[in-house]
Design a protein around this motif. Structure first.
Motif, PDB file in Angstrom:
ATOM      1  N   ARG A 133       1.114 -12.267  12.727  1.00  0.00           N
ATOM      2  CA  ARG A 133       1.673 -11.340  11.954  1.00  0.00           C
ATOM      3  C   ARG A 133       1.105  -9.832  11.847  1.00  0.00           C
ATOM      4  O   ARG A 133       1.433  -9.021  11.896  1.00  0.00           O
ATOM      5  CB  ARG A 133       2.619 -11.733  10.820  1.00  0.00           C
ATOM      6  N   ASP A 161       1.780  -6.476  13.446  1.00  0.00           N
ATOM      7  CA  ASP A 161       1.954  -5.251  12.664  1.00  0.00           C
ATOM      8  C   ASP A 161       0.965  -4.258  13.029  1.00  0.00           C
ATOM      9  O   ASP A 161       1.158  -3.112  12.787  1.00  0.00           O
ATOM     10  CB  ASP A 161       1.881  -5.648  11.034  1.00  0.00           C
ATOM     11  N   THR A 209       6.780  -2.660   9.330  1.00  0.00           N
ATOM     12  CA  THR A 209       6.560  -4.340   9.420  1.00  0.00           C
ATOM     13  C   THR A 209       7.678  -4.642  10.413  1.00  0.00           C
ATOM     14  O   THR A 209       8.823  -4.472  10.570  1.00  0.00           O
ATOM     15  CB  THR A 209       6.694  -4.707   8.212  1.00  0.00           C
TER      16      THR A 209
END
Length: 146
Positions: free
Chosen positions: A114, A118, A130
């Motif tokens: 993640r 991002d 995001t």
């Protein structure tokens, strides 16, 4: 960590020992570069190696693709990371290692993936926001986690 916390929290018998980015690709689509990224459309994938008895490790890959399934997107993205986990064979039954790698390891690696997802569009291509959501993970009793 204080001695008091060490008594309260024990280390899990499987520990992440290495983390590598295997692939990081972003392709901006110029004619759609003013569009906002569609955070609802992405594909996650993962897999794992066989258990390495000599090194007491198992490797787990997790990745994401975005933009390939949607026509009007500002970019296409593919990121894949690899985590190498060391297993304490005295504390973890080896018959459950592959099950753990299939179900638990991707959840451990997801925050690292993640962060890469991002960061790539923001720092390398000038997009904000995001892109990957947080997940709710059900709570299980200890025997179901293995």
């Amino acid at each position: 960590m204080s001695e008091e916390n060490k008594k309260e929290y024990e280390n899990h018998p499987i520990q992440l020992r290495a983390l590598k980015v295997l692939e990081l690709s972003i392709k901006v689509i110029p004619e759609h570069s003013q569009l906002e990224p569609n955070v609802e459309k992405f594909s996650l994938f993962h897999g794992h190696s066989e258990y390495d008895k000599k090194n007491k490790t198992i490797a787990v890959r997790i990745g994401v693709e975005m933009g390939q399934e949607v026509k009007e997107v500002p970019f296409e993205l593919r990121i894949e990371i690899l985590g190498v986990f060391e297993v304490d064979e005295d504390q973890f039954p080896l018959k459950f290692v592959h099950n753990w790698a299939e179900k638990n390891a991707p959840l451990i690696l997801y925050p690292y993936l993640r962060e890469q997802v991002d960061n790539a569009p923001r720092s390398r291509a000038g997009f904000g926001g995001t892109l990957l959501p947080l997940f709710q993970v059900p709570t299980f009793s200890h025997h179901k986690l293995i």
